[in-house]
Enzyme design. Structure first.
Site, short mmCIF file in Angstrom:
data_model
loop_
_atom_site.label_atom_id
_atom_site.label_comp_id
_atom_site.label_asym_id
_atom_site.label_seq_id
_atom_site.Cartn_x
_atom_site.Cartn_y
_atom_site.Cartn_z
N GLU A 1 0.87 -1.18 0.00
CA GLU A 1 0.00 0.00 0.00
C GLU A 1 0.90 1.23 0.00
O GLU A 1 1.58 1.51 0.99
CB GLU A 1 -0.91 0.02 1.23
CG GLU A 1 -1.79 1.26 1.32
CD GLU A 1 -2.51 1.41 2.64
OE1 GLU A 1 -2.75 2.56 3.06
OE2 GLU A 1 -2.82 0.38 3.27
N ARG B 1 0.83 10.46 0.13
CA ARG B 1 1.21 11.53 1.07
C ARG B 1 2.34 12.40 0.54
O ARG B 1 2.72 13.37 1.19
CB ARG B 1 1.63 10.92 2.41
CG ARG B 1 0.53 10.13 3.10
CD ARG B 1 0.98 9.64 4.46
NE ARG B 1 0.00 8.75 5.05
CZ ARG B 1 0.13 8.21 6.26
NH1 ARG B 1 1.18 8.49 6.99
NH2 ARG B 1 -0.81 7.39 6.73
N LYS C 1 -10.89 -1.02 6.67
CA LYS C 1 -9.65 -0.65 7.34
C LYS C 1 -10.03 -0.07 8.70
O LYS C 1 -10.95 0.74 8.79
CB LYS C 1 -8.90 0.39 6.52
CG LYS C 1 -7.67 0.96 7.22
CD LYS C 1 -6.91 1.90 6.30
CE LYS C 1 -5.70 2.49 7.00
NZ LYS C 1 -4.82 3.22 6.05
#
Length: 212
Positions: free
Chosen positions: A46, A50, A134
């Site tokens: 993953e 960012r 999640k």
């Protein structure tokens, strides 16, 4: 075998006991990082949105390391979903959910793990037919004890807890019946990426792949 193109959200939870959650500042690091993870037995990553390098990093991994299932994390705006899909992401992960973000993620047609931190958020996602979630931020939001406690009232949901989990605490999460995998940032330490110590990343991946 289920391929990335035909994976479901539930399939994502079964790809690996630990999903590396990675922040890449330099797209040049992405391919050797993915290769090191693969050598260590981890077939999924993953890559979080960012940094400015994230989309290029996803694109490079998708093109040059097709053996690994590359996903985009930290999808927090509708435009992130389309951009990640265009770059070649095989799945998407959101830290939390809004109607606009959920709609954009669903529009890509990719499997995804929507983020939830409370029972109400999890129930709201379940109402939409989403059962693989999640749990973020895992440690700050109650940790393994919290997930264990909601397993009774929400038996149809399974989670990938992420946030503050370490190689030492991961087994406690993985022992829970409503946890399919955990997200771990410890597999790709920033100092290892900056120094090009991919042997260390491979070793961390090998230890993570053996967890259960």
């Amino acid at each position: 075998m289920t391929t990335a193109a035909h994976a479901t959200a539930q399939d994502l939870l079964a790809l690996s006991p630990v999903v590396p959650v990675v922040v890449v500042d330099d797209a040049e690091h992405a391919v050797p990082l993915a290769q090191a993870l693969l050598r260590g037995g981890i077939g999924v990553i993953e890559l979080t949105l960012r940094t400015p390098a994230a989309l290029e990093a996803i694109e490079r991994v998708a093109a040059e390391v097709p053996e690994i299932v590359i996903g985009a994390g930290t999808v927090t705006a509708p435009e992130h979903a389309a951009a990640a899909a265009k770059a070649g992401a095989a799945f998407l992960v959101t830290p939390g959910c809004t109607d606009r973000v959920l709609g954009a993620v669903e529009d890509t047609g990719l499997p995804f793990l929507p983020g939830a931190a409370t029972v109400s958020e999890a129930m709201r996602l379940a109402e939409r037919g989403l059962t693989a979630l999640k749990f973020f931020p895992a440690e700050a939001a109650g940790g393994a004890d919290y997930l264990k406690s909601i397993g009774g009232p929400l038996p149809g949901l399974r989670f990938c807890p992420t946030g503050g989990i370490t190689v030492d605490t991961a087994p406690r999460y993985l022992a829970l019946p409503n946890v399919g995998c955990v997200g771990g940032s410890w597999l790709a330490p920033k100092d290892a990426l900056l120094s090009g110590d991919y042997a260390r990343i491979e070793s961390l991946a090998r230890a993570a792949a053996a967890l259960r």
